[in-house]
Scaffold this active site. Structure first.
Site, PDB file in Angstrom:
ATOM      1  N   ARG A  45       0.825  -1.226   0.000  1.00  0.00           N
ATOM      2  CA  ARG A  45       0.000   0.000   0.000  1.00  0.00           C
ATOM      3  C   ARG A  45       0.854   1.270   0.000  1.00  0.00           C
ATOM      4  NH1 ARG A  45      -5.713  -0.399   1.806  1.00  0.00           N
ATOM      5  NH2 ARG A  45      -6.232  -2.565   1.492  1.00  0.00           N
ATOM      6  N   ARG A  49      -3.240   6.795   1.456  1.00  0.00           N
ATOM      7  CA  ARG A  49      -3.691   7.973   2.203  1.00  0.00           C
ATOM      8  C   ARG A  49      -2.664   8.592   3.131  1.00  0.00           C
ATOM      9  NH1 ARG A  49      -8.951   4.997   4.101  1.00  0.00           N
ATOM     10  NH2 ARG A  49      -7.311   3.441   4.044  1.00  0.00           N
ATOM     11  N   ARG A  58      -7.443  12.442  -4.159  1.00  0.00           N
ATOM     12  CA  ARG A  58      -8.694  11.776  -3.771  1.00  0.00           C
ATOM     13  C   ARG A  58      -9.801  12.755  -3.384  1.00  0.00           C
ATOM     14  NH1 ARG A  58     -11.537   9.348  -2.989  1.00  0.00           N
ATOM     15  NH2 ARG A  58     -11.627   7.792  -1.353  1.00  0.00           N
ATOM     16  N   ASP A  94      -7.081  -2.272  -6.964  1.00  0.00           N
ATOM     17  CA  ASP A  94      -7.617  -2.910  -5.756  1.00  0.00           C
ATOM     18  C   ASP A  94      -7.988  -4.351  -6.083  1.00  0.00           C
ATOM     19  OD1 ASP A  94      -8.547  -1.988  -2.868  1.00  0.00           O
ATOM     20  OD2 ASP A  94      -9.912  -3.536  -3.590  1.00  0.00           O
ATOM     21  N   TYR A 171     -15.195 -11.585   0.536  1.00  0.00           N
ATOM     22  CA  TYR A 171     -15.896 -10.336   0.203  1.00  0.00           C
ATOM     23  C   TYR A 171     -17.182 -10.612  -0.561  1.00  0.00           C
ATOM     24  CZ  TYR A 171     -12.306  -7.207   1.891  1.00  0.00           C
ATOM     25  OH  TYR A 171     -11.453  -6.511   2.701  1.00  0.00           O
TER      26      TYR A 171
HETATM   27  O1  CP3 Z   1       0.092  -1.595  -2.371  1.00  0.00           O
HETATM   28  C1  CP3 Z   1      -0.288  -0.668  -3.114  1.00  0.00           C
HETATM   29  O2  CP3 Z   1       0.169   0.498  -3.005  1.00  0.00           O
HETATM   30  C2  CP3 Z   1      -1.242  -0.983  -4.241  1.00  0.00           C
HETATM   31  C3  CP3 Z   1      -2.593  -0.659  -4.055  1.00  0.00           C
HETATM   32  C4  CP3 Z   1      -3.550  -1.556  -3.290  1.00  0.00           C
HETATM   33  C5  CP3 Z   1      -4.770  -1.050  -2.783  1.00  0.00           C
HETATM   34  N1  CP3 Z   1      -5.477  -2.112  -2.289  1.00  0.00           N
HETATM   35  C6  CP3 Z   1      -5.191   0.349  -2.826  1.00  0.00           C
HETATM   36  C7  CP3 Z   1      -6.264   0.815  -1.941  1.00  0.00           C
HETATM   37  C8  CP3 Z   1      -3.525  -2.926  -3.032  1.00  0.00           C
HETATM   38  C9  CP3 Z   1      -2.429  -3.933  -3.323  1.00  0.00           C
HETATM   39  C10 CP3 Z   1      -4.759  -3.254  -2.401  1.00  0.00           C
HETATM   40  C11 CP3 Z   1      -5.131  -4.633  -2.024  1.00  0.00           C
HETATM   41  C12 CP3 Z   1      -6.300  -4.840  -1.176  1.00  0.00           C
HETATM   42  N2  CP3 Z   1      -7.498  -4.222  -1.220  1.00  0.00           N
HETATM   43  C13 CP3 Z   1      -6.382  -5.837  -0.200  1.00  0.00           C
HETATM   44  C14 CP3 Z   1      -5.306  -6.826   0.114  1.00  0.00           C
HETATM   45  C15 CP3 Z   1      -4.217  -6.224   0.892  1.00  0.00           C
HETATM   46  C16 CP3 Z   1      -4.516  -6.035   2.324  1.00  0.00           C
HETATM   47  O3  CP3 Z   1      -4.482  -4.907   2.775  1.00  0.00           O
HETATM   48  O4  CP3 Z   1      -4.772  -7.064   2.955  1.00  0.00           O
HETATM   49  C17 CP3 Z   1      -7.659  -5.772   0.379  1.00  0.00           C
HETATM   50  C18 CP3 Z   1      -8.180  -6.619   1.488  1.00  0.00           C
HETATM   51  C19 CP3 Z   1      -8.362  -4.749  -0.293  1.00  0.00           C
HETATM   52  C20 CP3 Z   1      -9.764  -4.340  -0.076  1.00  0.00           C
HETATM   53  C21 CP3 Z   1      -9.869  -2.940   0.340  1.00  0.00           C
HETATM   54  N3  CP3 Z   1      -9.596  -1.856  -0.462  1.00  0.00           N
HETATM   55  C22 CP3 Z   1     -10.290  -2.451   1.600  1.00  0.00           C
HETATM   56  C23 CP3 Z   1     -10.671  -3.319   2.779  1.00  0.00           C
HETATM   57  C24 CP3 Z   1     -10.282  -1.063   1.510  1.00  0.00           C
HETATM   58  C25 CP3 Z   1     -10.770  -0.098   2.552  1.00  0.00           C
HETATM   59  C26 CP3 Z   1      -9.866  -0.025   3.708  1.00  0.00           C
HETATM   60  C27 CP3 Z   1      -8.713   0.864   3.395  1.00  0.00           C
HETATM   61  O5  CP3 Z   1      -7.585   0.487   3.696  1.00  0.00           O
HETATM   62  O6  CP3 Z   1      -8.987   1.938   2.904  1.00  0.00           O
HETATM   63  C28 CP3 Z   1      -9.802  -0.697   0.228  1.00  0.00           C
HETATM   64  C29 CP3 Z   1      -9.566   0.645  -0.301  1.00  0.00           C
HETATM   65  C30 CP3 Z   1      -8.199   0.971  -0.828  1.00  0.00           C
HETATM   66  N4  CP3 Z   1      -7.426   0.166  -1.608  1.00  0.00           N
HETATM   67  C31 CP3 Z   1      -7.496   2.194  -0.628  1.00  0.00           C
HETATM   68  C32 CP3 Z   1      -6.288   2.108  -1.320  1.00  0.00           C
HETATM   69  C33 CP3 Z   1      -5.224   3.159  -1.458  1.00  0.00           C
HETATM   70  C34 CP3 Z   1      -8.017   3.405   0.136  1.00  0.00           C
HETATM   71  C35 CP3 Z   1      -9.009   4.082  -0.732  1.00  0.00           C
HETATM   72  C36 CP3 Z   1      -9.144   5.538  -0.418  1.00  0.00           C
HETATM   73  O7  CP3 Z   1      -9.981   5.856   0.438  1.00  0.00           O
HETATM   74  O8  CP3 Z   1      -8.479   6.340  -1.064  1.00  0.00           O
END
Ligand code: CP3
Length: 362
Positions: A45, A49, A58, A94, A171
């Protein structure tokens, strides 16, 4: 810029059609368990943020729109990799995007995280899933990969990724995040036939999706099985292992794969046997003894607790040092956090960690 590998020991021969700068990069060498002059590091990640530039973007565009606009996904991916000076970039996307073309109605609502408005509740819901046989409905992903690849430094590998089928199924059945995955697991135990049908569909779709990412220019793939640690080993063996094994068999042989999960201390041998050249560890495991346990035929990625980055430089460096010493300079260590970087992380602390890992190991 990440350090170059000019002073590293000899490498395996560069395959035809591969850029030697990528092939010989510290990250790719570590994936192949070749000795390195420096321990490569990237952060799960790493674009997100905790960076003000991301939050500003964003404020103007929604999360899904950002993922679906290749120019913006490129900007976010490349900016984070360059600002941090990490050894690999990861595609900004994502794991849940693949659910849309399968027929799920996906939304990222403010504060609530992802929501699926039509989750699977019955066997008939599984039969209604749409096949995903080519990547056209997600063509913005390979388009982003191509743009990112051409914008990145020529020695910086790009990681593509997908959710592993168990985590995606959680999910798809729960309809969002969950504490105990009780609906998903109850579905799995009560109707193994429907469960296997769902997992098979997810494997087929994910194989198409990941192959498209490699064709578009990714050097490495990571499978995120973030929630699989909720399973007992016997249930992993029965309900997940055969599907993971098949998924790995459908991925390009020449592309290293990172197999990551959290809370999987009791599942690691099974995960290793399912596939992946690199095993991703969360922070709950001691890296060295766990590597001994898994044997010398895998590389290891990890495994600093992301919360350590909320402390101070002294603590960050001392914890990073413990991990590096635990790896004992074995070829094949990729430094990372044990899970994604937290939104409250000071960017300076992330930068300090990356500097420390590079300097200590050099
Ligand atoms: O690593 C990176 O920089 C690449 C981007 C990436 C995102 N999500 C961006 C994201 C990757 C590899 C993911 C994978 C992902 N997404 C997983 C597996 C990794 C992990 O954390 O276990 C999962 C479970 C998700 C599902 C997901 N996406 C959730 C539960 C959420 C909300 C919670 C959160 O952390 O915000 C997201 C949103 C998300 N995915 C954001 C980002 C940057 C935040 C979105 C925002 O509000 O801007």
């Amino acid at each position: 810029m990440p350090p170059t590998s000019s002073s590293t020991p000899s490498s395996s021969p560069v395959p035809a059609g591969t850029d030697p700068r990528l092939w010989n990069s510290p990250f790719m060498r570590a994936c192949r368990r070749e000795p390195n002059a420096v321990t490569p590091i990237w952060l799960m990640r790493q674009a997100g943020r905790y960076m003000i530039e991301y939050r500003e973007l964003r404020a103007r565009v929604g999360f899904l729109e950002l993922c679906k606009t290749p120019e913006l996904a490129t900007e976010v991916t490349v900016f984070a990799a360059e600002k941090l000076g990490v050894d690999a970039a990861i595609l900004f996307s994502d794991i849940l995007l693949i659910l849309e073309p399968l027929g799920f109605n996906l939304e990222f609502s403010k504060g609530e995280g992802p929501v699926i408005h039509n989750p699977i509740r019955t066997t008939a819901d599984v039969d209604r899933l749409r096949p995903f046989t080519d990547c056209a409905p997600l063509d913005f992903v390979p388009a982003a990969v191509r743009q990112i690849r051409s914008a990145l430094a020529p020695n910086l590998p790009l990681i593509g990724f997908a959710g592993a089928p168990f985590t995606l199924a959680c999910y798809a059945i729960e309809g969002g995040g969950s504490r105990h995955y009780d609906r998903a697991k109850a579905f799995m135990y009560s109707d193994p036939g429907a469960w296997n049908a769902l997992m098979s569909r997810l494997v087929d779709a994910t194989a198409v999706y990941l192959n498209a990412q490699v064709d578009a220019g990714c050097q490495v793939l990571q499978l995120f099985d973030s929630w699989v640690g909720t399973l007992a080993p016997r249930d992993y063996r029965r309900f997940v292992f055969p599907h993971m094994k098949r998924l790995f068999s459908l991925l390009p042989e020449t592309t290293p794969t990172i197999h990551f999960g959290t809370d999987t201390g009791s599942l690691l041998e099974l995960q290793r046997d399912a596939g992946g050249q690199v095993i991703g560890l969360d922070w709950r495991m001691e890296l060295g003894p766990t590597w001994d346990r898994l044997g010398p035929n895998v590389a290891i990625q990890g495994n600093l607790d992301p919360v350590v980055l909320l402390s101070n430089r002294t603590e960050i460096e001392s914890q990073a040092r413990i991990i590096l010493e635990s790896a004992q300079g074995r070829p094949g260590h990729i430094f990372n956090l044990g899970h994604g970087i937290l939104p409250s992380t000071p960017v300076d602390h992330a930068l300090a960690l990356i500097d420390f890992v590079h300097n200590w190991s050099h």
